[in-house]
Design an enzyme around this catalytic site. Structure first.
Site, PDB file in Angstrom:
ATOM      1  N   GLU A   1     -28.951 -24.807 -70.139  1.00  4.15           N
ATOM      2  CA  GLU A   1     -29.571 -24.416 -69.080  1.00  4.15           C
ATOM      3  C   GLU A   1     -28.648 -24.681 -67.779  1.00  4.15           C
ATOM      4  OE1 GLU A   1     -32.422 -22.784 -68.129  1.00  4.15           O
ATOM      5  OE2 GLU A   1     -31.590 -23.078 -66.279  1.00  4.15           O
TER       6      GLU A   1
ATOM      7  N   HIS B   1     -30.427 -20.121 -73.409  1.00  2.87           N
ATOM      8  CA  HIS B   1     -31.118 -20.108 -71.832  1.00  2.87           C
ATOM      9  C   HIS B   1     -32.382 -20.678 -72.201  1.00  2.87           C
ATOM     10  CE1 HIS B   1     -28.247 -16.699 -71.982  1.00  2.87           C
ATOM     11  NE2 HIS B   1     -28.537 -16.428 -70.641  1.00  2.87           N
TER      12      HIS B   1
ATOM     13  N   ASP C   1     -32.097 -16.148 -74.858  1.00  4.00           N
ATOM     14  CA  ASP C   1     -33.383 -15.592 -74.174  1.00  4.00           C
ATOM     15  C   ASP C   1     -33.079 -15.598 -72.801  1.00  4.00           C
ATOM     16  OD1 ASP C   1     -35.934 -15.097 -73.227  1.00  4.00           O
ATOM     17  OD2 ASP C   1     -36.623 -17.092 -73.565  1.00  4.00           O
TER      18      ASP C   1
HETATM   19  C1  LIG Z   1     -36.463 -16.629 -70.182  1.00  2.28           C
HETATM   20  S1  LIG Z   1     -36.102 -18.236 -69.392  1.00  2.28           S
HETATM   21  C2  LIG Z   1     -35.767 -19.263 -70.976  1.00  2.28           C
HETATM   22  C3  LIG Z   1     -37.216 -19.713 -71.285  1.00  2.28           C
HETATM   23  C4  LIG Z   1     -37.168 -20.289 -72.741  1.00  2.28           C
HETATM   24  N1  LIG Z   1     -36.022 -19.991 -73.533  1.00  2.28           N
HETATM   25  C5  LIG Z   1     -38.467 -20.672 -73.400  1.00  2.28           C
HETATM   26  O1  LIG Z   1     -38.803 -19.465 -74.298  1.00  2.28           O
HETATM   27  O2  LIG Z   1     -39.121 -21.550 -72.935  1.00  2.28           O
HETATM   28  C6  LIG Z   1     -34.259 -18.095 -69.070  1.00  2.28           C
HETATM   29  C7  LIG Z   1     -33.709 -19.524 -68.487  1.00  2.28           C
HETATM   30  O3  LIG Z   1     -32.032 -19.138 -68.569  1.00  2.28           O
HETATM   31  C8  LIG Z   1     -31.565 -19.824 -67.271  1.00  2.28           C
HETATM   32  N2  LIG Z   1     -30.228 -19.094 -67.391  1.00  2.28           N
HETATM   33  C9  LIG Z   1     -29.704 -18.100 -66.736  1.00  2.28           C
HETATM   34  N3  LIG Z   1     -28.539 -17.688 -66.901  1.00  2.28           N
HETATM   35  C10 LIG Z   1     -28.133 -18.675 -67.592  1.00  2.28           C
HETATM   36  C11 LIG Z   1     -26.686 -19.102 -68.301  1.00  2.28           C
HETATM   37  N4  LIG Z   1     -25.587 -18.272 -68.235  1.00  2.28           N
HETATM   38  N5  LIG Z   1     -26.662 -20.130 -69.276  1.00  2.28           N
HETATM   39  C12 LIG Z   1     -27.718 -20.874 -69.380  1.00  2.28           C
HETATM   40  N6  LIG Z   1     -28.834 -20.720 -68.926  1.00  2.28           N
HETATM   41  C13 LIG Z   1     -29.072 -19.780 -67.921  1.00  2.28           C
HETATM   42  C14 LIG Z   1     -32.443 -19.768 -66.341  1.00  2.28           C
HETATM   43  O4  LIG Z   1     -32.346 -20.656 -65.277  1.00  2.28           O
HETATM   44  C15 LIG Z   1     -33.924 -19.731 -67.025  1.00  2.28           C
HETATM   45  O5  LIG Z   1     -34.227 -21.017 -66.892  1.00  2.28           O
END
Ligand SMILES: C[S@@+](CC[C@H](N)C(=O)[O-])C[C@H]1O[C@@H](n2cnc3c(N)ncnc32)[C@H](O)[C@@H]1O
Length: 283
Positions: free
Chosen positions: A118, A41, A164
């Site tokens: 993402e 994520h 995450d």
């Molecule tokens: C908490 S943020 C990530 C922040 C990043 N890890 C950081 O620390 O900079 C979560 C992200 O996961 C994405 N997301 C949600 N569900 C997802 C999935 N099933 N697979 C990939 N990305 C996903 C969202 O769009 C969001 O941008």
């Protein structure tokens, strides 16, 4: 999906998560053999703390805003601050904060490589732009759990998985994350895995961790930092990381730097920190 990580970029939870991430990478790099970094994520990789997308960095003021420009006694916090300064120099007019993909990308060695997944198209395009100067780290516009399945096991037989989720639907995200972890460990039993979770609701969190600990077949520790009483109805009270197969001595190092980070972020007022084994403690 409504979630925008920008609103939270650089907040106390990001700081806790990102210092931990860089210390995990540094611990894995004590061995010469390369490893695969896999992030499920990823977010957009770089956040403008002067824009409406981040509410002008409102949350970051109690996170990176407190730490920036301070000197830290612990090498792990100092390394994190140095990485922020390298990626987003204060001398620049702009006020930027790097996300986990960029922080990890700048830390990879020639023998390491990474994939960051993402799911939101606009975030993913921004992620690809943020990573354009880091050929060892690739962005993928895909579901993170599909990414785990696609890349494991890696030929290196060493991997760091960073999970995450946004926790828009807290229970669903936890269930999916644990299923993803089970699947990843079947593919690579020695994978080092870090799962971030929010501390919002202590009566739900404590039994979840107990149930999880009872069924884990690998060493696991939790590292938590909370600024508010753990069951306060504030929103996000604290930040937790579940770490499976932690590298040797990571727990001892965390026992040193996590209280210092907590003090710097104001946890002493109403919060706290803890590093605790929940399964198969290693000595
Ligand atoms: C908490 S943020 C990530 C922040 C990043 N890890 C950081 O620390 O900079 C979560 C992200 O996961 C994405 N997301 C949600 N569900 C997802 C999935 N099933 N697979 C990939 N990305 C996903 C969202 O769009 C969001 O941008």
């Amino acid at each position: 999906m409504k979630y925008r990580h920008g609103f939270h970029a650089g907040n106390f939870a990001d700081v806790h998560k990102h210092v931990t991430l860089l210390s995990l990478i540094a611990a894995l790099q004590r061995k010469d053999k390369g490893f695969l970094y896999l992030e499920t994520h990823a977010g957009r990789g770089l956040y403008d703390l002067d824009s409406a997308d981040t509410h002008q960095g409102a949350e970051s003021r109690l996170g990176i805003g407190v730490l920036r420009g301070t000197a830290s006694a612990s090498p792990q916090i100092a390394a994190y601050l140095a990485a922020i300064e390298r990626l987003c120099p204060r001398a620049d007019e702009s006020l930027l904060y790097p996300g986990s993909p960029l922080l990890a990308a700048q830390a990879l060695r020639g023998q390491d490589r990474g994939w960051c997944c993402e799911i939101q198209a606009a975030e993913c395009r921004a992620l690809e732009r943020a990573l354009q100067h880091y050929p060892r780290m690739r962005g993928a516009c895909t579901d993170g759990y599909a990414g785990l399945a696609a890349h494991l096991p890696p030929p290196e037989r060493r991997a760091l998985l960073f999970i995450d989720p946004p926790y828009e639907e807290q229970d669903d995200d936890l269930v999916r994350a644990i299923a993803g972890i089970d699947d990843a460990l079947q593919r690579l039993a020695n994978a080092v895995i870090a799962l971030w979770y929010p501390i919002k609701d202590q009566p739900e969190l404590a039994p979840w961790l107990t149930r999880l600990a009872a069924r884990l077949a690998v060493p696991a520790l939790v590292a938590e930092l909370w600024l508010h009483p753990r069951d306060a109805r504030i929103g996000l009270n604290g930040s937790g990381l579940l770490i499976l197969n932690p590298p040797y001595r990571l727990d001892a190092e965390m026992q040193q730097w996590l209280p210092e980070l907590g003090d710097a972020l104001g946890a002493a007022r109403q919060g706290g920190t803890r590093v605790q084994w929940i399964a198969h403690e290693q000595h």
